[in-house]
Motif scaffolding. Structure first.
Motif, PDB file in Angstrom:
ATOM      1  N   ASN A  54       0.770  -1.166   0.021  1.00  0.00           N
ATOM      2  CA  ASN A  54       0.084  -0.060   0.162  1.00  0.00           C
ATOM      3  C   ASN A  54       0.768   1.286  -0.031  1.00  0.00           C
ATOM      4  O   ASN A  54       0.565   2.276  -0.530  1.00  0.00           O
ATOM      5  N   HIS A  55       1.877   1.262   0.766  1.00  0.00           N
ATOM      6  CA  HIS A  55       2.930   2.608   0.828  1.00  0.00           C
ATOM      7  C   HIS A  55       3.543   2.599  -0.598  1.00  0.00           C
ATOM      8  O   HIS A  55       3.633   3.737  -0.810  1.00  0.00           O
ATOM      9  N   ARG A  56       3.829   1.538  -1.174  1.00  0.00           N
ATOM     10  CA  ARG A  56       4.493   1.525  -2.511  1.00  0.00           C
ATOM     11  C   ARG A  56       3.517   1.891  -3.587  1.00  0.00           C
ATOM     12  O   ARG A  56       3.924   2.884  -4.379  1.00  0.00           O
ATOM     13  N   SER A  57       2.236   1.785  -3.615  1.00  0.00           N
ATOM     14  CA  SER A  57       1.374   2.091  -4.537  1.00  0.00           C
ATOM     15  C   SER A  57       0.934   3.373  -4.154  1.00  0.00           C
ATOM     16  O   SER A  57       0.694   4.508  -5.263  1.00  0.00           O
ATOM     17  N   VAL A  58       0.776   3.979  -3.093  1.00  0.00           N
ATOM     18  CA  VAL A  58       0.663   5.402  -2.648  1.00  0.00           C
ATOM     19  C   VAL A  58       1.608   6.437  -3.361  1.00  0.00           C
ATOM     20  O   VAL A  58       1.468   7.353  -3.734  1.00  0.00           O
ATOM     21  N   ALA A  59       3.001   5.805  -2.943  1.00  0.00           N
ATOM     22  CA  ALA A  59       4.170   6.695  -3.504  1.00  0.00           C
ATOM     23  C   ALA A  59       4.055   6.772  -5.060  1.00  0.00           C
ATOM     24  O   ALA A  59       4.341   7.763  -5.321  1.00  0.00           O
ATOM     25  N   ALA A  60       3.683   5.539  -5.668  1.00  0.00           N
ATOM     26  CA  ALA A  60       3.843   5.532  -7.302  1.00  0.00           C
ATOM     27  C   ALA A  60       2.809   6.373  -7.819  1.00  0.00           C
ATOM     28  O   ALA A  60       3.187   7.161  -8.727  1.00  0.00           O
ATOM     29  N   VAL A  61       1.843   6.437  -7.217  1.00  0.00           N
ATOM     30  CA  VAL A  61       0.704   7.360  -7.769  1.00  0.00           C
ATOM     31  C   VAL A  61       0.753   8.558  -7.574  1.00  0.00           C
ATOM     32  O   VAL A  61       0.754   9.375  -8.250  1.00  0.00           O
ATOM     33  N   ALA A  62       1.279   8.989  -6.309  1.00  0.00           N
ATOM     34  CA  ALA A  62       1.618  10.352  -5.893  1.00  0.00           C
ATOM     35  C   ALA A  62       2.874  10.917  -6.969  1.00  0.00           C
ATOM     36  O   ALA A  62       2.717  12.063  -7.337  1.00  0.00           O
ATOM     37  N   ALA A  63       3.997  10.102  -7.284  1.00  0.00           N
ATOM     38  CA  ALA A  63       4.791  10.689  -7.910  1.00  0.00           C
ATOM     39  C   ALA A  63       4.598  10.820  -9.435  1.00  0.00           C
ATOM     40  O   ALA A  63       4.829  11.767 -10.112  1.00  0.00           O
ATOM     41  N   ARG A  64       3.309   9.922 -10.146  1.00  0.00           N
ATOM     42  CA  ARG A  64       2.857   9.940 -11.322  1.00  0.00           C
ATOM     43  C   ARG A  64       2.055  11.447 -11.420  1.00  0.00           C
ATOM     44  O   ARG A  64       1.819  11.968 -12.393  1.00  0.00           O
ATOM     45  N   GLN A  65       1.496  11.825 -10.073  1.00  0.00           N
ATOM     46  CA  GLN A  65       0.952  13.155 -10.061  1.00  0.00           C
ATOM     47  C   GLN A  65       1.595  14.374  -9.783  1.00  0.00           C
ATOM     48  O   GLN A  65       0.909  15.558  -9.623  1.00  0.00           O
ATOM     49  N   GLY A  66       2.748  14.128  -9.725  1.00  0.00           N
ATOM     50  CA  GLY A  66       3.886  15.328  -9.588  1.00  0.00           C
ATOM     51  C   GLY A  66       4.178  15.497  -8.013  1.00  0.00           C
ATOM     52  O   GLY A  66       4.985  16.518  -7.921  1.00  0.00           O
ATOM     53  N   ASP A  67       4.050  14.514  -7.374  1.00  0.00           N
ATOM     54  CA  ASP A  67       4.253  14.726  -5.783  1.00  0.00           C
ATOM     55  C   ASP A  67       5.361  13.855  -5.411  1.00  0.00           C
ATOM     56  O   ASP A  67       5.314  12.815  -5.245  1.00  0.00           O
ATOM     57  N   ARG A  68       6.636  14.349  -5.293  1.00  0.00           N
ATOM     58  CA  ARG A  68       7.876  13.524  -5.123  1.00  0.00           C
ATOM     59  C   ARG A  68       7.938  13.345  -3.528  1.00  0.00           C
ATOM     60  O   ARG A  68       8.710  12.582  -3.071  1.00  0.00           O
ATOM     61  N   ASP A  69       7.303  14.311  -2.799  1.00  0.00           N
ATOM     62  CA  ASP A  69       7.539  14.151  -1.400  1.00  0.00           C
ATOM     63  C   ASP A  69       7.158  12.713  -0.977  1.00  0.00           C
ATOM     64  O   ASP A  69       7.807  12.209  -0.144  1.00  0.00           O
ATOM     65  N   ARG A  70       6.260  11.940  -1.282  1.00  0.00           N
ATOM     66  CA  ARG A  70       5.597  10.771  -0.768  1.00  0.00           C
ATOM     67  C   ARG A  70       6.591   9.825  -1.154  1.00  0.00           C
ATOM     68  O   ARG A  70       6.826   8.828  -0.569  1.00  0.00           O
ATOM     69  N   MET A  71       6.979   9.843  -2.571  1.00  0.00           N
ATOM     70  CA  MET A  71       8.183   8.987  -2.802  1.00  0.00           C
ATOM     71  C   MET A  71       9.301   8.863  -2.023  1.00  0.00           C
ATOM     72  O   MET A  71      10.107   7.946  -1.569  1.00  0.00           O
ATOM     73  N   SER A  72       9.844  10.248  -1.555  1.00  0.00           N
ATOM     74  CA  SER A  72      11.132  10.400  -0.776  1.00  0.00           C
ATOM     75  C   SER A  72      10.855   9.502   0.574  1.00  0.00           C
ATOM     76  O   SER A  72      11.373   8.983   1.252  1.00  0.00           O
ATOM     77  N   TRP A  73       9.590  10.006   1.101  1.00  0.00           N
ATOM     78  CA  TRP A  73       9.252   9.447   2.550  1.00  0.00           C
ATOM     79  C   TRP A  73       9.310   7.900   2.353  1.00  0.00           C
ATOM     80  O   TRP A  73       9.574   7.169   3.297  1.00  0.00           O
ATOM     81  N   PHE A  74       8.772   7.328   1.442  1.00  0.00           N
ATOM     82  CA  PHE A  74       8.705   5.785   1.131  1.00  0.00           C
ATOM     83  C   PHE A  74      10.024   5.501   0.941  1.00  0.00           C
ATOM     84  O   PHE A  74      10.418   4.212   1.752  1.00  0.00           O
ATOM     85  N   ILE A  75      11.160   5.972   0.334  1.00  0.00           N
ATOM     86  CA  ILE A  75      12.448   5.532   0.506  1.00  0.00           C
ATOM     87  C   ILE A  75      13.030   5.434   1.673  1.00  0.00           C
ATOM     88  O   ILE A  75      13.694   4.629   2.125  1.00  0.00           O
ATOM     89  N   ASP A  76      12.943   6.761   2.137  1.00  0.00           N
ATOM     90  CA  ASP A  76      13.640   6.961   3.597  1.00  0.00           C
ATOM     91  C   ASP A  76      13.028   6.323   4.699  1.00  0.00           C
ATOM     92  O   ASP A  76      13.796   5.662   5.719  1.00  0.00           O
ATOM     93  N   THR A  77      11.807   6.066   4.717  1.00  0.00           N
ATOM     94  CA  THR A  77      11.121   5.308   6.075  1.00  0.00           C
ATOM     95  C   THR A  77      10.816   3.950   5.717  1.00  0.00           C
ATOM     96  O   THR A  77      11.076   2.945   6.626  1.00  0.00           O
ATOM     97  N   VAL A  78      10.171   3.373   4.517  1.00  0.00           N
ATOM     98  CA  VAL A  78       9.992   2.026   4.416  1.00  0.00           C
ATOM     99  C   VAL A  78      10.994   1.026   3.691  1.00  0.00           C
ATOM    100  O   VAL A  78      10.919  -0.049   3.853  1.00  0.00           O
ATOM    101  N   LEU A  79      11.992   1.641   3.037  1.00  0.00           N
ATOM    102  CA  LEU A  79      12.976   0.894   2.372  1.00  0.00           C
ATOM    103  C   LEU A  79      14.173   1.009   3.131  1.00  0.00           C
ATOM    104  O   LEU A  79      14.843  -0.054   3.384  1.00  0.00           O
ATOM    105  N   GLN A  80      14.738   2.040   3.252  1.00  0.00           N
ATOM    106  CA  GLN A  80      16.229   2.373   3.771  1.00  0.00           C
ATOM    107  C   GLN A  80      16.289   1.679   5.108  1.00  0.00           C
ATOM    108  O   GLN A  80      15.444   1.971   5.916  1.00  0.00           O
TER     109      GLN A  80
END
Length: 248
Positions: A104-130
């Motif tokens: 769900n976190h990945r899907s939210v980040a992917a959709v947000a990125a496609r809509q021009g919101d990079r902050d959510r993808m950064s949060w996903f990488i920093d919080t859920v992956l790293q």
């Protein structure tokens, strides 16, 4: 992935890789012709209405995959209310297990990125992956299956977390991710992080001349870009250093 790319072509205007690799026709068509499959405005509206309906009705753990895919496709809708609708839908999701929450976190980040919101993808990488070994492994397994590193079909998302795809090579995935090294692309930070993660677990990939050539071509362009986060720059520098070590 080839089927997914073909289905997405009329929605995002991006030809599948197999189509882009074809030589130009020896003779151009007479008169005006579309460069690819197109949907009329009415057809697009009908398609996205159906996707929204599917996402709203797909409730419960047994329909999570359907809901996630419907939300993913809905992210290509150009309607003015798309971002608001997606945000509402994703706030309503309350996953009950680690893998479902991760997806769900990945899907939210992917959709947000496609809509021009990079902050959510950064949060996903920093919080859920790293700094999360399970999250990093799930990210690579997700990518590997999606790009076709394995031809064994999976009936559920369980393989993403159980390590059953650990034998995949990685060359096809690396090429796909490096092709996504485009400064203004919403997914670029995820592509960079995934390459950085991939070469750590598959260092043999840097012994491939084709892989290294692709990286060498893209690294200077990316590092000269003002679009990247400090994390992405550090990871690119780390990959460049890993290439030097592999060639030493």
């Amino acid at each position: 992935m080839p089927l997914t790319e073909m289905l997405m072509w009329p929605l995002n205007g991006v030809p599948p890789g197999s189509v882009r690799a074809l030589p130009p026709p020896p003779r151009p068509r007479r008169g005006p012709a579309p460069v690819g499959p197109e949907l009329t405005s009415g057809e697009r509206c009908q398609f996205f209405e159906q996707m929204r309906r599917a996402a709203e009705q797909a409730r419960g753990p047994d329909r999570f995959l359907l809901r996630r895919q419907a939300l993913y496709l809905s992210g290509y809708d150009r309607a003015a209310d798309t971002r608001h609708w997606l945000a509402h839908q994703q706030r309503a999701e309350r996953p009950g297990d680690w893998l479902t929450a991760w997806l769900n976190h990945r899907s939210v980040a992917a959709v947000a990125a496609r809509q021009g919101d990079r902050d959510r993808m950064s949060w996903f990488i920093d919080t859920v992956l790293q700094n999360d070994e399970a999250g990093e492994a799930a990210n690579l397994a997700y990518w590997a299956y999606w790009v076709g590193e394995t031809t064994v079909p999976q009936q559920s998302d369980a393989f993403i977390a159980d390590g059953s795809l650990s034998s995949w090579h990685g060359g096809k995935l690396l090429a796909h991710l490096v092709a996504g090294f485009v400064p203004h692309d919403g997914y670029v930070e995820l592509n960079i992080h995934s390459v950085w993660s991939l070469v750590q677990v598959r260092p043999h990939l840097l012994r491939s001349r084709a892989a290294v050539r692709g990286l060498r071509e893209r690294l200077p362009i990316m590092l000269d870009s003002g679009e990247l986060s400090q994390r992405a720059r550090r990871q690119l520098e780390s990959v460049r250093y890993a290439i030097r070590l592999a060639e030493a």
